[in-house]
Design a protein around this motif. Structure first.
Motif, mmCIF file in Angstrom:
data_model
loop_
_atom_site.group_PDB
_atom_site.id
_atom_site.type_symbol
_atom_site.label_atom_id
_atom_site.label_comp_id
_atom_site.label_asym_id
_atom_site.label_seq_id
_atom_site.Cartn_x
_atom_site.Cartn_y
_atom_site.Cartn_z
ATOM 1 N N GLU A 46 14.236 -10.223 16.221
ATOM 2 C CA GLU A 46 14.215 -10.610 17.630
ATOM 3 C C GLU A 46 13.244 -11.760 17.851
ATOM 4 O OE1 GLU A 46 13.609 -8.794 22.132
ATOM 5 O OE2 GLU A 46 13.382 -7.460 20.403
ATOM 6 N N ILE A 47 13.694 -12.734 18.637
ATOM 7 C CA ILE A 47 12.839 -13.857 19.037
ATOM 8 C C ILE A 47 12.122 -13.397 20.302
ATOM 9 C CG2 ILE A 47 12.745 -16.270 19.730
ATOM 10 C CD1 ILE A 47 15.511 -16.589 18.319
ATOM 11 N N LYS A 48 10.840 -13.158 20.201
ATOM 12 C CA LYS A 48 10.089 -12.567 21.314
ATOM 13 C C LYS A 48 9.321 -13.586 22.142
ATOM 14 C CE LYS A 48 9.874 -8.022 19.339
ATOM 15 N NZ LYS A 48 9.113 -6.830 19.104
ATOM 16 N N ARG A 49 9.199 -14.806 21.652
ATOM 17 C CA ARG A 49 8.485 -15.833 22.420
ATOM 18 C C ARG A 49 9.422 -16.382 23.491
ATOM 19 N NH1 ARG A 49 6.535 -20.038 18.399
ATOM 20 N NH2 ARG A 49 6.213 -21.178 20.325
ATOM 21 N N LEU A 50 9.109 -16.065 24.749
ATOM 22 C CA LEU A 50 9.955 -16.464 25.866
ATOM 23 C C LEU A 50 10.117 -17.986 25.932
ATOM 24 C CD1 LEU A 50 11.636 -15.605 28.297
ATOM 25 C CD2 LEU A 50 9.526 -15.626 29.658
ATOM 26 N N THR A 51 9.085 -18.738 25.620
ATOM 27 C CA THR A 51 9.207 -20.199 25.668
ATOM 28 C C THR A 51 10.214 -20.701 24.644
ATOM 29 O OG1 THR A 51 7.263 -20.386 24.235
ATOM 30 C CG2 THR A 51 6.899 -20.629 26.602
ATOM 31 N N LEU A 52 10.271 -20.064 23.491
ATOM 32 C CA LEU A 52 11.241 -20.461 22.470
ATOM 33 C C LEU A 52 12.655 -20.089 22.905
ATOM 34 C CD1 LEU A 52 11.694 -21.747 19.735
ATOM 35 C CD2 LEU A 52 11.232 -19.534 18.674
ATOM 36 N N VAL A 53 12.824 -18.905 23.485
ATOM 37 C CA VAL A 53 14.142 -18.495 23.977
ATOM 38 C C VAL A 53 14.597 -19.447 25.085
ATOM 39 C CG1 VAL A 53 15.433 -16.665 25.147
ATOM 40 C CG2 VAL A 53 13.851 -16.091 23.297
ATOM 41 N N ARG A 54 13.690 -19.825 25.985
ATOM 42 C CA ARG A 54 14.044 -20.781 27.050
ATOM 43 C C ARG A 54 14.459 -22.129 26.465
ATOM 44 N NH1 ARG A 54 9.155 -19.379 31.086
ATOM 45 N NH2 ARG A 54 10.155 -17.657 32.190
ATOM 46 N N LEU A 55 13.776 -22.557 25.410
ATOM 47 C CA LEU A 55 14.156 -23.809 24.756
ATOM 48 C C LEU A 55 15.565 -23.699 24.182
ATOM 49 C CD1 LEU A 55 13.505 -26.644 23.631
ATOM 50 C CD2 LEU A 55 12.568 -25.480 21.617
ATOM 51 N N PHE A 56 15.844 -22.608 23.474
ATOM 52 C CA PHE A 56 17.192 -22.415 22.937
ATOM 53 C C PHE A 56 18.222 -22.338 24.063
ATOM 54 C CE2 PHE A 56 15.362 -20.287 18.920
ATOM 55 C CZ PHE A 56 15.410 -21.479 18.222
ATOM 56 N N ALA A 57 17.892 -21.661 25.157
ATOM 57 C CA ALA A 57 18.823 -21.548 26.284
ATOM 58 C C ALA A 57 19.139 -22.910 26.880
ATOM 59 C CB ALA A 57 18.246 -20.621 27.355
ATOM 60 N N SER A 58 18.212 -23.842 26.799
ATOM 61 C CA SER A 58 18.427 -25.179 27.370
ATOM 62 C C SER A 58 19.390 -26.022 26.542
ATOM 63 C CB SER A 58 17.101 -25.923 27.545
ATOM 64 O OG SER A 58 16.604 -26.379 26.297
ATOM 65 N N VAL A 59 19.736 -25.561 25.339
ATOM 66 C CA VAL A 59 20.706 -26.274 24.511
ATOM 67 C C VAL A 59 21.897 -25.388 24.135
ATOM 68 C CG1 VAL A 59 19.046 -27.961 23.604
ATOM 69 C CG2 VAL A 59 19.423 -25.810 22.354
ATOM 70 N N LEU A 60 22.022 -24.246 24.820
ATOM 71 C CA LEU A 60 23.154 -23.347 24.587
ATOM 72 C C LEU A 60 24.328 -23.800 25.447
ATOM 73 C CD1 LEU A 60 24.115 -20.632 23.263
ATOM 74 C CD2 LEU A 60 23.410 -19.528 25.404
ATOM 75 N N SER A 61 25.505 -23.777 24.870
ATOM 76 C CA SER A 61 26.716 -24.076 25.637
ATOM 77 C C SER A 61 27.860 -23.224 25.087
ATOM 78 C CB SER A 61 27.065 -25.571 25.572
ATOM 79 O OG SER A 61 27.347 -25.954 24.248
ATOM 80 N N CYS A 62 28.922 -23.149 25.883
ATOM 81 C CA CYS A 62 30.102 -22.399 25.466
ATOM 82 C C CYS A 62 31.318 -23.257 25.745
ATOM 83 C CB CYS A 62 30.193 -21.082 26.225
ATOM 84 S SG CYS A 62 31.602 -20.074 25.710
ATOM 85 N N GLU A 63 32.060 -23.555 24.697
ATOM 86 C CA GLU A 63 33.284 -24.340 24.819
ATOM 87 C C GLU A 63 34.404 -23.573 24.145
ATOM 88 O OE1 GLU A 63 32.511 -28.193 23.147
ATOM 89 O OE2 GLU A 63 30.725 -28.468 24.373
ATOM 90 N N GLN A 64 35.461 -23.321 24.885
ATOM 91 C CA GLN A 64 36.637 -22.602 24.377
ATOM 92 C C GLN A 64 36.252 -21.260 23.756
ATOM 93 O OE1 GLN A 64 38.434 -25.507 21.817
ATOM 94 N NE2 GLN A 64 39.095 -26.770 23.540
ATOM 95 N N GLY A 65 35.322 -20.558 24.405
ATOM 96 C CA GLY A 65 34.914 -19.234 23.956
ATOM 97 C C GLY A 65 33.939 -19.217 22.790
#
Length: 179
Positions: A46-65
């Motif tokens: 588990e990635i427990k550092r919230l700042t790291l998860v927020r960074l990953f969330a800022s580059v997460l996308s979903c295309e065609q599922g």
């Protein structure tokens, strides 16, 4: 979308990286998973550092599922068990009136980011654990499931339509059915 609504969105919504412009090759850094509780994992840890998860969330996308983390230099596949984010709290916007908008519900996701329920970020119903549950459509093809306690709070303020036997939640001049 109206300029006033765009201003309200700009007031609340965090910036997301322009992943639609990036076309990088696959990376080889292992597996990423977002579980049904919205927790992020890399290689099973588990990635427990919230700042790291927020960074990953800022580059997460979903295309065609397909979910991916995209940067200018690499793209990594992400397995998402249900929805990548969960709405855990809400309030009625204190600034919507400043923009001459009708009362607007602001949702807070499990990463502390804020999202107004509006035309740009509408509610919709989708199946979760064999039940229809409200979800919030986010940008970049992403969504957030509405947590049960938030749903129950909304049920208290929603308008009940006896003829249709449904509950309707109003936000930013739009009506959303919760059942």
């Amino acid at each position: 979308m109206t300029d006033k609504l765009e201003q309200l969105i700009a007031h609340y919504v965090s910036a997301h990286s322009p992943t639609e412009r990036w076309q990088a090759g696959e990376c080889g850094v292992g597996t990423f998973l977002i579980d049904g509780a919205g927790r992020w994992f890399h290689q099973g840890d588990e990635i427990k550092r919230l700042t790291l998860v927020r960074l990953f969330a800022s580059v997460l996308s979903c295309e065609q599922g397909e979910y991916t983390l995209k940067t200018p230099s690499e793209t990594c596949a992400v397995t998402v068990e249900e929805s990548p984010f969960i709405i855990v709290a809400w309030h009625v916007s204190e600034v919507a009136q400043q923009y001459d908008l009708e009362p607007t519900i602001i949702c807070e996701d499990n990463l502390g980011r804020l999202w107004p329920i509006c035309k740009a970020f509408p509610l919709y119903m989708a199946e979760y654990k064999d039940q229809q549950v409200p979800h919030l459509q986010l940008n970049y093809g992403l969504c957030a499931r509405i947590e049960r306690n938030v749903y129950y709070q909304w049920a208290e303020i929603a308008k009940y339509n006896e003829q249709r036997q449904s509950m309707t939640l109003h936000s930013a001049g739009q009506a959303y059915e919760l059942t």
